[in-house]
Design a protein around this motif. Sequence first.
Motif, PDB file in Angstrom:
ATOM      1  N   SER A 276       0.817  -1.214   0.000  1.00 34.74           N
ATOM      2  CA  SER A 276       0.000   0.000   0.000  1.00 34.74           C
ATOM      3  C   SER A 276       0.851   1.265   0.000  1.00 34.74           C
ATOM      4  O   SER A 276       1.801   1.393   0.773  1.00 34.74           O
ATOM      5  CB  SER A 276      -0.929   0.024   1.218  1.00 34.74           C
ATOM      6  N   GLN A 277       0.460   2.196  -0.852  1.00 33.12           N
ATOM      7  CA  GLN A 277       1.091   3.509  -0.896  1.00 33.12           C
ATOM      8  C   GLN A 277       0.202   4.563  -0.244  1.00 33.12           C
ATOM      9  O   GLN A 277       0.536   5.748  -0.265  1.00 33.12           O
ATOM     10  CB  GLN A 277       1.350   3.903  -2.358  1.00 33.12           C
ATOM     11  N   HIS A 278      -0.928   4.133   0.322  1.00 35.96           N
ATOM     12  CA  HIS A 278      -1.930   5.089   0.790  1.00 35.96           C
ATOM     13  C   HIS A 278      -2.287   4.939   2.261  1.00 35.96           C
ATOM     14  O   HIS A 278      -2.488   5.936   2.950  1.00 35.96           O
ATOM     15  CB  HIS A 278      -3.205   4.952  -0.055  1.00 35.96           C
TER      16      HIS A 278
ATOM     17  N   TYR B 186      -7.448   9.391  12.523  1.00 35.49           N
ATOM     18  CA  TYR B 186      -8.156  10.217  11.553  1.00 35.49           C
ATOM     19  C   TYR B 186      -7.355  11.455  11.181  1.00 35.49           C
ATOM     20  O   TYR B 186      -7.405  11.926  10.039  1.00 35.49           O
ATOM     21  CB  TYR B 186      -9.531  10.630  12.071  1.00 35.49           C
ATOM     22  N   GLN B 187      -6.612  11.986  12.121  1.00 35.00           N
ATOM     23  CA  GLN B 187      -5.826  13.193  11.866  1.00 35.00           C
ATOM     24  C   GLN B 187      -4.825  12.984  10.733  1.00 35.00           C
ATOM     25  O   GLN B 187      -4.439  13.928  10.035  1.00 35.00           O
ATOM     26  CB  GLN B 187      -5.096  13.627  13.144  1.00 35.00           C
TER      27      GLN B 187
ATOM     28  N   ASP C 140      -6.851  15.693   5.731  1.00 33.77           N
ATOM     29  CA  ASP C 140      -6.615  16.660   4.660  1.00 33.77           C
ATOM     30  C   ASP C 140      -6.405  16.006   3.298  1.00 33.77           C
ATOM     31  O   ASP C 140      -6.077  16.692   2.318  1.00 33.77           O
ATOM     32  CB  ASP C 140      -5.417  17.538   4.999  1.00 33.77           C
ATOM     33  N   LYS C 141      -6.585  14.699   3.221  1.00 37.03           N
ATOM     34  CA  LYS C 141      -6.436  14.005   1.947  1.00 37.03           C
ATOM     35  C   LYS C 141      -7.555  14.428   0.989  1.00 37.03           C
ATOM     36  O   LYS C 141      -8.683  14.694   1.409  1.00 37.03           O
ATOM     37  CB  LYS C 141      -6.489  12.486   2.145  1.00 37.03           C
ATOM     38  N   LYS C 142      -7.259  14.469  -0.286  1.00 34.30           N
ATOM     39  CA  LYS C 142      -8.249  14.834  -1.299  1.00 34.30           C
ATOM     40  C   LYS C 142      -9.039  13.597  -1.728  1.00 34.30           C
ATOM     41  O   LYS C 142      -9.114  13.249  -2.904  1.00 34.30           O
ATOM     42  CB  LYS C 142      -7.564  15.489  -2.500  1.00 34.30           C
ATOM     43  N   TRP C 143      -9.588  12.940  -0.747  1.00 36.40           N
ATOM     44  CA  TRP C 143     -10.389  11.744  -0.984  1.00 36.40           C
ATOM     45  C   TRP C 143     -11.820  12.002  -0.534  1.00 36.40           C
ATOM     46  O   TRP C 143     -12.062  12.888   0.296  1.00 36.40           O
ATOM     47  CB  TRP C 143      -9.852  10.561  -0.167  1.00 36.40           C
TER      48      TRP C 143
ATOM     49  N   GLN D 237     -14.999  11.478   1.832  1.00 33.77           N
ATOM     50  CA  GLN D 237     -14.975  11.317   3.277  1.00 33.77           C
ATOM     51  C   GLN D 237     -14.958   9.846   3.686  1.00 33.77           C
ATOM     52  O   GLN D 237     -14.259   9.451   4.615  1.00 33.77           O
ATOM     53  CB  GLN D 237     -16.188  12.013   3.908  1.00 33.77           C
ATOM     54  N   VAL D 238     -15.723   9.019   2.984  1.00 36.08           N
ATOM     55  CA  VAL D 238     -15.795   7.609   3.352  1.00 36.08           C
ATOM     56  C   VAL D 238     -14.441   6.920   3.173  1.00 36.08           C
ATOM     57  O   VAL D 238     -14.088   6.016   3.947  1.00 36.08           O
ATOM     58  CB  VAL D 238     -16.893   6.889   2.540  1.00 36.08           C
ATOM     59  N   VAL D 239     -13.655   7.346   2.192  1.00 34.00           N
ATOM     60  CA  VAL D 239     -12.335   6.761   1.974  1.00 34.00           C
ATOM     61  C   VAL D 239     -11.383   7.179   3.096  1.00 34.00           C
ATOM     62  O   VAL D 239     -10.604   6.367   3.608  1.00 34.00           O
ATOM     63  CB  VAL D 239     -11.778   7.171   0.592  1.00 34.00           C
ATOM     64  N   LYS D 240     -11.456   8.439   3.492  1.00 33.08           N
ATOM     65  CA  LYS D 240     -10.622   8.907   4.611  1.00 33.08           C
ATOM     66  C   LYS D 240     -10.973   8.140   5.889  1.00 33.08           C
ATOM     67  O   LYS D 240     -10.070   7.740   6.644  1.00 33.08           O
ATOM     68  CB  LYS D 240     -10.815  10.419   4.814  1.00 33.08           C
ATOM     69  N   ASN D 241     -12.258   7.937   6.122  1.00 34.10           N
ATOM     70  CA  ASN D 241     -12.680   7.207   7.321  1.00 34.10           C
ATOM     71  C   ASN D 241     -12.167   5.765   7.286  1.00 34.10           C
ATOM     72  O   ASN D 241     -11.665   5.240   8.288  1.00 34.10           O
ATOM     73  CB  ASN D 241     -14.201   7.204   7.435  1.00 34.10           C
ATOM     74  N   TYR D 242     -12.306   5.136   6.134  1.00 36.52           N
ATOM     75  CA  TYR D 242     -11.878   3.745   5.985  1.00 36.52           C
ATOM     76  C   TYR D 242     -10.379   3.593   6.250  1.00 36.52           C
ATOM     77  O   TYR D 242      -9.952   2.717   7.019  1.00 36.52           O
ATOM     78  CB  TYR D 242     -12.235   3.275   4.578  1.00 36.52           C
TER      79      TYR D 242
END
Length: 451
Positions: free
Chosen positions: A47-49, A229-230, A234-237, A239-244
């Motif tokens: 994973s790079q993310h 979560y912090q 600020d990722k340009k994803w 919201q559901v992707v940031k949460n995941y």
Amino acid sequence: MIHRTLLAFALLGCFVSSVFSADTKQPNIIYVMLDDAGYNDFGAMGSQHVQTPVFDRMAAEGMRFTDHYSGSAVCAPTRCVLMTGLHTGHCRRRDNQAKANRNKTDDSGLVFLKEEDVTVAEVMQQAGYVTGGIGKWGLGNPGYEGSPDKQGFDHFLGYLDQVHAHTYYTDWLWNDGQRLETDNRYSHYFFEEDTLRFIRENQSKPFFLYLPYTLPHGKFEIPADDPAYQIYKDKKWPQVVKNYAAMITRADMTVGKILDLLKELDIDDNTIVFYTSDNGPNGSFVKHLKSNAPFSGTKRSLKEGGIRAAMAVRWPGVVPAGQASDFVWGMRDVFPTACDLAGIDAPSHLDGISVLPTLKGDSQPGHPHLYWEFPVRSQQAVRIGKWKGYREGTQSPIQLFDLTSDPTETDDLASRHPQIVQQVETIMAKSHVPSEFWPLDSGTKKGKMKR
């Protein structure tokens, strides 16, 4: 109670043939299983993310497995395979809900473990282990024979019902047969605290701790002030992707606290830790995170992306550090491996094998094949060495893929290797024991493959 008596007598004999001497200390066993995290949602797997520094640390300090498999493509049957050591052609639970004969299930169409089912927790309990489970059970609700307290667990905190597990801000959790009022606090915080408590309280005894954490299964939510979560806010994803992503990192942080506690208590060298996920990711995370890379298929598919699962195993001084292994194994092997670790013989009816020699860095014979079935689209799959056979419907044409050169399963080689296709077909026929709740359809309609 017949099977319990037979189990006790069998285990009594097992101690005589123990591979450990009388003065050898049985190792603690911790099995961490996330919920719906993809193969490529871990740094050490590519994973790079998503940030998983603890999984990556375990891979560096232990072994990382590239060809490790889930029990199934969704939650409940995977848990059934893990607990019973039987693959999905043999085990009781083959999907989350019954496809047929729902009048013989509970009100929600759920099929639970029965009294005659033998679980790894029961065997570990008989072998002298304190057994604990924390997270999502999914194999028996309160009052049924399949509840964890009736399947070998001295302690269980979490969700028994899989639908209840869809909310992280529940007002109660199940705790040793009683409701634990939670005040709608984020449930994973209870799981983390209880995990550390269990380890502290049982540090002087051998323990088997099963941690089927619910993260990152949907509903995809995490407190905005959580440190995990912090990292992603600020990722340009979406919201559901940031949460995941944050939910995976949050679970990873918990595993880090486990490892730190093992060291603090000076039981690190006598504890083996497994760290994996129960099946492939939801398809919605493929675009942004490439969660199933380098495979095709996601959750609910028997293509590699639905059943190939990240796995790291750490046991200081026993599991060689920094090794990557392509040994082919899966969750059906946890039961016999745990028996081997405990120094007892595994029950003879299991579909799995002990992979302890591989975990120690030694060579061993592998499975002649692995088999899966899943009622959605009546899927069947077989792996034989580098070959993967797949079909949708018991009378549909078998597709054949070379996983070494074609991990995405796009180039069907069935016409070029008819003998291997015949082997796959024979294995599928022999491995499938019909279930009254999950019949497999033929998948044929005017000679066309069912889709």
